[in-house]
Design an enzyme around this catalytic site. Structure first.
Site, PDB file in Angstrom:
ATOM      1  N   ILE A 181      42.663  81.194  -1.637  1.00  0.00           N
ATOM      2  CA  ILE A 181      41.976  80.041  -1.051  1.00  0.00           C
ATOM      3  C   ILE A 181      41.494  80.423   0.353  1.00  0.00           C
ATOM      4  CG2 ILE A 181      42.151  77.619  -0.381  1.00  0.00           C
ATOM      5  CD1 ILE A 181      44.467  77.309  -2.311  1.00  0.00           C
ATOM      6  N   CYS A 183      38.837  83.058   0.888  1.00  0.00           N
ATOM      7  CA  CYS A 183      38.918  84.510   0.645  1.00  0.00           C
ATOM      8  C   CYS A 183      38.137  85.344   1.647  1.00  0.00           C
ATOM      9  CB  CYS A 183      38.445  84.823  -0.768  1.00  0.00           C
ATOM     10  SG  CYS A 183      36.685  84.460  -1.059  1.00  0.00           S
ATOM     11  N   GLY A 184      37.359  84.700   2.534  1.00  0.00           N
ATOM     12  CA  GLY A 184      36.594  85.483   3.494  1.00  0.00           C
ATOM     13  C   GLY A 184      35.631  86.431   2.809  1.00  0.00           C
ATOM     14  N   TRP A 185      35.583  87.654   3.302  1.00  0.00           N
ATOM     15  CA  TRP A 185      34.688  88.669   2.741  1.00  0.00           C
ATOM     16  C   TRP A 185      35.376  89.472   1.627  1.00  0.00           C
ATOM     17  CZ3 TRP A 185      34.826  87.523   7.978  1.00  0.00           C
ATOM     18  CH2 TRP A 185      33.632  87.018   8.520  1.00  0.00           C
ATOM     19  N   SER A 206      31.514  79.726   2.635  1.00  0.00           N
ATOM     20  CA  SER A 206      30.475  80.443   3.362  1.00  0.00           C
ATOM     21  C   SER A 206      29.599  81.228   2.385  1.00  0.00           C
ATOM     22  CB  SER A 206      31.098  81.412   4.377  1.00  0.00           C
ATOM     23  OG  SER A 206      30.149  82.358   4.830  1.00  0.00           O
ATOM     24  N   CYS A 361      41.540  82.666  22.953  1.00  0.00           N
ATOM     25  CA  CYS A 361      42.483  82.659  21.827  1.00  0.00           C
ATOM     26  C   CYS A 361      43.593  83.679  22.042  1.00  0.00           C
ATOM     27  CB  CYS A 361      41.746  82.931  20.523  1.00  0.00           C
ATOM     28  SG  CYS A 361      40.702  81.561  19.973  1.00  0.00           S
TER      29      CYS A 361
END
Length: 391
Positions: A181, A183-185, A206, A361
């Protein structure tokens, strides 16, 4: 006269110009001193002011205006991460509450900012800004989550160690089906398929990520879906989610856990990897919310555990938050080194925005206000007891 000397003289001139405007300068200077920062001082973490309007803007606008003033070039610091670390260490933004901070919290209370109808907004605003850009900043596998550094010397090693740790915690076996869930690239999907011979279904919101992930995982037992997690109804042997929970929102934590429970086999494991807050509030930094992660919300531990109760058994909780500081600074160095090839495309204001994002960050993890948690969950409890694997 060198460029750095010229800037320093400009900063000192700006400071002298505002001496008479003590209504704005004195509170800001006092707060800076409390953090061990000298306005226009000569230490790497000191603030150099280039525009006298900085003082009034920062005092009235808080962290949002402070970050925007940096983007506009009104101030700088040689070591931006160190400067922001010092300010965060004294909770500088809490000294002068602002309307922008209150409005962000009020919106989170009144509205479901992470509803299904808004699910794809963060993908368009953040993750779709350019695959080439992220490839230059991240490691060779393009892992956009915290690395695991205890035995690593490089960013590539730290991210590979993190992926291996996740696979070991799930005790993956050949032929198993795994849901990823967020998964990005496709970094986890590719690693798990190549090294553990499992079939992975990855979900992302995305379009750019989905396109590249499919290309990177071509020929492997990997399926990449452009799909919101709420629309997944398949059953899997295990579930993993690395750095996506920060986009779920506290109003949806229960539903998120219901989806995970629905999609997990009775004897499977669910590994949830998420940034978390030390302070149990719904507060979201207004600068991050506006410029980096729209609709994002960092969870506090109590909100996660409430959502887990009566849905999952907590088998293991692992905190390696300090590793995110090191990861972010590695990204910062990669970004800075690669910037010349992107400067014309993105522009100076984006450059300063991204520097501020990565540095702030890193500073937040350095103060330990932000944590990095990995939960291992089961539906009914591991019968013989769960043991965290050694790495």
């Amino acid at each position: 006269m060198s460029e750095s000397t010229s800037k320093l003289e400009t900063a000192r001139d700006a400071s002298r110009t505002t001496v008479g405007a003590g209504l704005w300068t004195r509170p800001v200077q006092a707060l800076a001193r409390k953090a061990g920062i000298t306005i226009n001082g000569d230490q790497p973490g000191d603030i150099q002011v280039y525009d006298r309007r900085f003082f009034r803007r920062s005092l009235l606008g808080g962290s949002l205006a402070f970050g925007e003033a940096y983007m506009d070039g009104w101030w700088d610091a040689e070591r931006l991460d160190e400067c922001l670390y010092r300010l965060l260490s004294i909770n500088a933004d809490n000294h002068y509450p602002t309307l922008s901070a209150m409005m962000v919290k009020l919106r989170a209370l009144l509205f479901n900012l992470q509803a299904a109808s808004r699910a794809f907004q963060v993908g368009e605003a953040h993750y779709d800004i350019g695959n080439d850009f992220f490839r230059a900043m991240l490691d060779q596998r393009m892992v956009y989550t915290c690395g695991y550094w205890p035995y690593a010397h490089t960013l590539d090693e730290a991210q590979e160690h993190k992926l291996e740790l996740v696979c070991r915690k799930l005790d993956l076996k050949p032929g198993q089906r795994v849901l990823d869930i967020g998964c990005g690239w496709g970094s986890f999907a590719r690693y798990a398929a190549e090294h553990y011979d499992v079939h992975v279904t990855g979900l992302t919101i995305s379009k750019e990520q989905a396109e590249l992930a499919r290309a990177e995982c071509r020929g492997l037992p990997v399926e990449i879906r452009l799909q919101d997690y709420r629309d997944c109804n398949d059953t899997f042997d295990h579930i993993v989610s690395l750095g996506m929970f920060e986009h779920v929102g506290y109003k949806n934590y229960g539903e998120y856990m219901d989806v995970a429970r629905r999609c997990l086999s009775d004897d499977g494991l669910f590994l949830l990897h998420t940034i978390g807050k030390y302070t149990p509030t719904l507060k979201t930094d207004p600068w991050i919310a506006r410029y980096i992660f729209p609709n994002g919300q960092i969870p506090a531990l109590r909100f996660i555990t409430r959502a887990i109760e009566r849905r999952f058994v907590l088998e293991d909780l692992h905190n390696f938050g300090p590793d995110y500081d090191r990861t972010l600074m590695a990204w910062y160095r990669n970004f800075h080194a690669a910037w010349p090839q992107f400067s014309e495309q993105y522009g100076e204001r984006f450059y300063r925005m991204w520097k501020y994002y990565l540095s702030s960050c890193a500073a937040a993890f350095r103060t330990r206000e932000l944590q990095l948690w990995q939960f291992v969950l089961s539906k009914h409890g591991v019968a013989s007891g769960y043991r965290r694997p050694a790495y």
